[in-house]
Structure formats: C-alpha cells, structure tokens
Write an enzyme that holds these catalytic residues in place. Sequence first.
Site, PDB file in Angstrom:
ATOM      1  N   GLU A 273      -3.121  28.470 -31.455  1.00 37.74           N
ATOM      2  CA  GLU A 273      -1.898  27.732 -31.101  1.00 37.74           C
ATOM      3  C   GLU A 273      -0.738  28.698 -30.861  1.00 37.74           C
ATOM      4  O   GLU A 273       0.286  28.630 -31.535  1.00 37.74           O
ATOM      5  CB  GLU A 273      -1.516  26.777 -32.240  1.00 37.74           C
ATOM      6  N   PRO A 274      -0.858  29.592 -29.893  1.00 38.83           N
ATOM      7  CA  PRO A 274       0.235  30.536 -29.675  1.00 38.83           C
ATOM      8  C   PRO A 274       1.409  29.875 -28.956  1.00 38.83           C
ATOM      9  O   PRO A 274       1.206  29.044 -28.069  1.00 38.83           O
ATOM     10  CB  PRO A 274      -0.399  31.597 -28.768  1.00 38.83           C
ATOM     11  N   GLY A 275       2.604  30.236 -29.354  1.00 40.61           N
ATOM     12  CA  GLY A 275       3.795  29.744 -28.655  1.00 40.61           C
ATOM     13  C   GLY A 275       4.599  30.929 -28.161  1.00 40.61           C
ATOM     14  O   GLY A 275       4.616  31.274 -26.982  1.00 40.61           O
ATOM     15  N   ARG A 312      18.959  30.972 -32.310  1.00 34.40           N
ATOM     16  CA  ARG A 312      18.178  31.930 -33.118  1.00 34.40           C
ATOM     17  C   ARG A 312      19.021  32.989 -33.837  1.00 34.40           C
ATOM     18  O   ARG A 312      18.823  33.229 -35.019  1.00 34.40           O
ATOM     19  CB  ARG A 312      17.083  32.592 -32.268  1.00 34.40           C
ATOM     20  N   TYR A 316      18.595  32.616 -37.767  1.00 35.93           N
ATOM     21  CA  TYR A 316      17.686  33.582 -38.406  1.00 35.93           C
ATOM     22  C   TYR A 316      18.239  35.004 -38.408  1.00 35.93           C
ATOM     23  O   TYR A 316      17.540  35.926 -38.827  1.00 35.93           O
ATOM     24  CB  TYR A 316      16.338  33.640 -37.670  1.00 35.93           C
ATOM     25  N   CYS A 342      33.011  26.499 -32.447  1.00 32.77           N
ATOM     26  CA  CYS A 342      33.928  26.743 -33.569  1.00 32.77           C
ATOM     27  C   CYS A 342      33.179  27.019 -34.863  1.00 32.77           C
ATOM     28  O   CYS A 342      33.188  26.208 -35.798  1.00 32.77           O
ATOM     29  CB  CYS A 342      34.840  25.540 -33.728  1.00 32.77           C
ATOM     30  N   TYR A 371      11.619  29.009 -28.404  1.00 38.23           N
ATOM     31  CA  TYR A 371      12.572  28.473 -29.380  1.00 38.23           C
ATOM     32  C   TYR A 371      14.010  28.690 -28.909  1.00 38.23           C
ATOM     33  O   TYR A 371      14.904  28.964 -29.700  1.00 38.23           O
ATOM     34  CB  TYR A 371      12.320  29.091 -30.774  1.00 38.23           C
TER      35      TYR A 371
HETATM   36  N1  LLP Z   1       1.161  26.213 -34.860  1.00 40.28           N
HETATM   37  C1  LLP Z   1       1.923  25.713 -35.860  1.00 40.28           C
HETATM   38  C2  LLP Z   1       1.333  24.747 -36.790  1.00 40.28           C
HETATM   39  C3  LLP Z   1       3.262  26.118 -35.996  1.00 40.28           C
HETATM   40  O1  LLP Z   1       3.997  25.633 -36.994  1.00 40.28           O
HETATM   41  C4  LLP Z   1       3.808  27.046 -35.074  1.00 40.28           C
HETATM   42  C5  LLP Z   1       5.200  27.471 -35.171  1.00 40.28           C
HETATM   43  C6  LLP Z   1       2.978  27.528 -34.042  1.00 40.28           C
HETATM   44  C7  LLP Z   1       1.655  27.090 -33.979  1.00 40.28           C
HETATM   45  C8  LLP Z   1       3.461  28.511 -33.019  1.00 40.28           C
HETATM   46  O2  LLP Z   1       3.823  29.717 -33.588  1.00 40.28           O
HETATM   47  P1  LLP Z   1       4.181  30.975 -32.662  1.00 40.28           P
HETATM   48  O3  LLP Z   1       2.929  31.402 -31.950  1.00 40.28           O
HETATM   49  O4  LLP Z   1       5.225  30.544 -31.711  1.00 40.28           O
HETATM   50  O5  LLP Z   1       4.665  31.977 -33.631  1.00 40.28           O
HETATM   51  N2  LLP Z   1      12.104  28.518 -34.452  1.00 40.28           N
HETATM   52  C9  LLP Z   1      11.515  29.723 -35.008  1.00 40.28           C
HETATM   53  C10 LLP Z   1      10.013  29.679 -34.998  1.00 40.28           C
HETATM   54  C11 LLP Z   1       9.429  28.487 -35.718  1.00 40.28           C
HETATM   55  C12 LLP Z   1       7.924  28.465 -35.660  1.00 40.28           C
HETATM   56  C13 LLP Z   1       7.405  27.167 -36.133  1.00 40.28           C
HETATM   57  N3  LLP Z   1       5.992  27.002 -36.037  1.00 40.28           N
HETATM   58  C14 LLP Z   1      12.058  30.916 -34.245  1.00 40.28           C
HETATM   59  O6  LLP Z   1      12.887  30.743 -33.359  1.00 40.28           O
HETATM   60  O7  LLP Z   1      11.696  32.041 -34.535  1.00 40.28           O
END
Ligand code: LLP
Length: 418
Positions: A273-275, A312, A316, A342, A371
Amino acid sequence: MHHFHYQKNELFCEEVPLAKIAAEVGTPCYVYSFATLERHFKVFDQALAGLPHLVCFAMKANSNLAILRTMVKLGGGIDIVSGGELFRALTAGADPRKIVFSGVGKSDEEMEYALRTKILQFNVESEEELFRLNEVSKRLGVVAPVSIRVNPNIDPKTHPYISTGLKKSKFGVDIRKSLALYQAGKKMTSIDLVGVSCHIGSQITQISPFLEAVDKLFELIKKLRANGINIRHLDLGGGLGIPYDRETPPAPARYGAALTKKLLPLGCRVLFEPGRVIVGNAGILLTKVLYQKQQGKKHFVIVDGAMNDLIRPALYGSFHQIWPIKKGVKRQQKVDVVGPVCESGDFFAEDRKLPVVASGDVLAVMSAGAYGFVMASNYNSRPRPAEVMVRGDQFFVIRHREEVKDLLKGEHVPKFLV
Ligand code: LLP
C-alpha cells in the site's frame, strides 16, 4: 528521481515551464508530473516482480481523480480508508477486486458499501470491528474477505505522528492477541479469513523495520496455518520513505529484493500500500512571493500559499526544499517563508538559506505530491488551490481552484437570524 528540472535557469516540469502554469492557472497551485508518477509506480511494481503481488496505491496520499486514474491505468489497485475514498476509487474506474479497505473506524454504512461493491479485502483492526463486519455481512447475505491488521510492536524510526506499528498506537491488533481473534473469526459464518496485514509507519528510511515486521508475520502465518486458517494474502502496508532533503531511503529495487527473498517461501499473494513513494516527489506546490519584511533577526518572505494549502511543515515540522522557478540571483539570504494565515505555525521554511527573492517571484515547494492537497483545508476561508497535471509539453487542470462561493456550500442561516 523526478521530472522537475532547470533548463537555462528556468524550472520546468517535464517540458512545461512552471512560469507558464503559474501565469495561466495562478498560485498557489499544485503541479504533478505524469512521467514521474508513471515511473515511480513502475519501478515499485517491477521491484516486486519476483513475487505474486498487487500494488494498491494508498489514495490517502493523493486522491485526485486524475492521479487515481493514472494508477488504475498502470494496473494498480487502491488502498482506501473511507466510503468517500471508495466512491472516488470507483469513479476513477478502479477494479473492486483490487481495492483494500484499511482504517480503524469503519462505519456500518461504509462496510455495507464496500461489501456491495465486492472489494478484495477488509483490513480489520479490532475485535469489535470483526464482530460488526460479520453482522453486517450476514445481514446482506454475503461473506467478507478479511485480513486482520496486526500490530507487531516495531519502531519504524520515523516521526511519532506517522509511527503506527508500536503497541502504544491505536492501530491494529496486538500481534500476541491476534491468534485468538483469528480463532474467533474462524467460527464466524460471514467472515473469510484470507490474510494478515500490517503497516508500521510512514516515511521509513531503512529496510530493517520492514524485515523485522515480516519475521513476526511469518511466525504468525505459520501458527495460523497450523490452526487450520488458510492465509493467502500478506499485506505489508506502505511506508517506504522518500528524500525530502538529505534522507537516503532504500531504493524500491533494494526494498523489493530484500522482501522478495524473505516472502517467496511463504506462498502468499503479497499486497503493498505505497502512497508517498509513488506521489510524494511527483508533485510540487507553486506559490508567489507577496511581501517581505525584517522583524528582529528574522527576514520573512510572505507568500500566497499557506498552512491550509500544505500543512506538513506546521503539523510535523517537515522539511520541503524550496526552489525559485527562475534562477539568476546568486546572493543568498536566510529567511522564513511564511503564509498569510493567522498562526505562527504557518510556515513552509524556517531559517532557510534561499536566493534573494522579490515580490511577484514564484517559488516551488518541492516534494508536495503526497499528503499535500488531500490535507488542505479552508482555514481562514481560503479557497483550496488548483491542481495541474503535466504530461510532456502539455498541462491539464485536474482540479479548478475553489471559488469563494464554494466556501459557503451547505451553510444555512436559521430563520430566527434572518
Ligand atoms: N497503508 C496504511 C494503512 C496507512 O495508514 C498509510 C499511511 C499507508 C498505507 C501509506 O503510507 P505511505 O506509503 O504513504 O507512507 N500525513 C502524513 C502521513 C500519514 C500516513 C498515514 N498512513 C505525512 O504527511 O507525512
């Protein structure tokens, strides 16, 4: 690797000068490179070619229809976390048999919607959720394909807000208690236990936490099989990090090779599940310099983008490089790049050495594809930015800038106030 590069001091996305997009679409504005998206997806997918696998793009990172459609056309599945995301995924033409439903708090309505759609699997995160899913499935006369998301208690060594695999986090089921839950699930008539899932965190820059997680899952799957539970899927979640600054995360090829070696003997279909790794460096945020001012020791560059557009850094303390879209000025200055909202937390960069800028200059906030827009809000009644996709020498507006009238959608003044 991405397709944002300078040609004779001018920043391009593929073959389109970003100045052209800023002039025609305005700022702030997200710009995504199609070639980068395509490349990132293919590199990730090919890194796993030795395994029976499915790459489900975690659409929480970026849910624009054009981005989803790109993933779908490349053969990807989609990882969703809400009914809204399911709706978007289906609208983008995703095959339900390639959709995985993650998340700790699915409502009955969301479960029903996903069951009727016949998705690939539900990643269940608690005992109560498993019971509820069984009830909802029974009511609909269907069987839910389930993978239990276990929490392997592993430190992914990343920001605490995006660490999800530690036992103190709200995510998943304690791996030590998971066998009992699988045994309970085995007795449920409307649940088919197809897999085991985990996701230990995001922006992970080492391979070892993933391998540690796999070792723990391996043991669990062996136990489950010995107990007559026929596990066919292993979902490893997302989490692979990207370079925002000087990080050196493992290349997908190295990640894929290490995991393939470990996972092949398991005989499972492995879901990913890459994002961020797909879309993070495929997008930037264009923002224009409005004003500058010196305050105490600080030099502030005030831009038209803000924390409502890209939260972000505020949330963070995350680092995004900032590149001028026209290079030329050699002199550098230490500045804070801040927005009009503000709040003192409304910044894109603090104490950053940048080439001296002038009012009207456009800056690119890099690595903003993941994100970014999805976390944008209307705080301070700011319309959310436009989104553009570049392909070769063409660009397409894939989401219009919100208009002020959109801000009032759904609001009503009760009669007694009229
Ligand atoms: N699968 C699940 C169950 C997740 O909770 C997430 C991310 C992913 C896959 C995807 O993860 P990735 O490959 O993108 O690392 N808003 C934060 C990141 C929150 C991630 C939440 N879950 C940021 O801007 O860094």
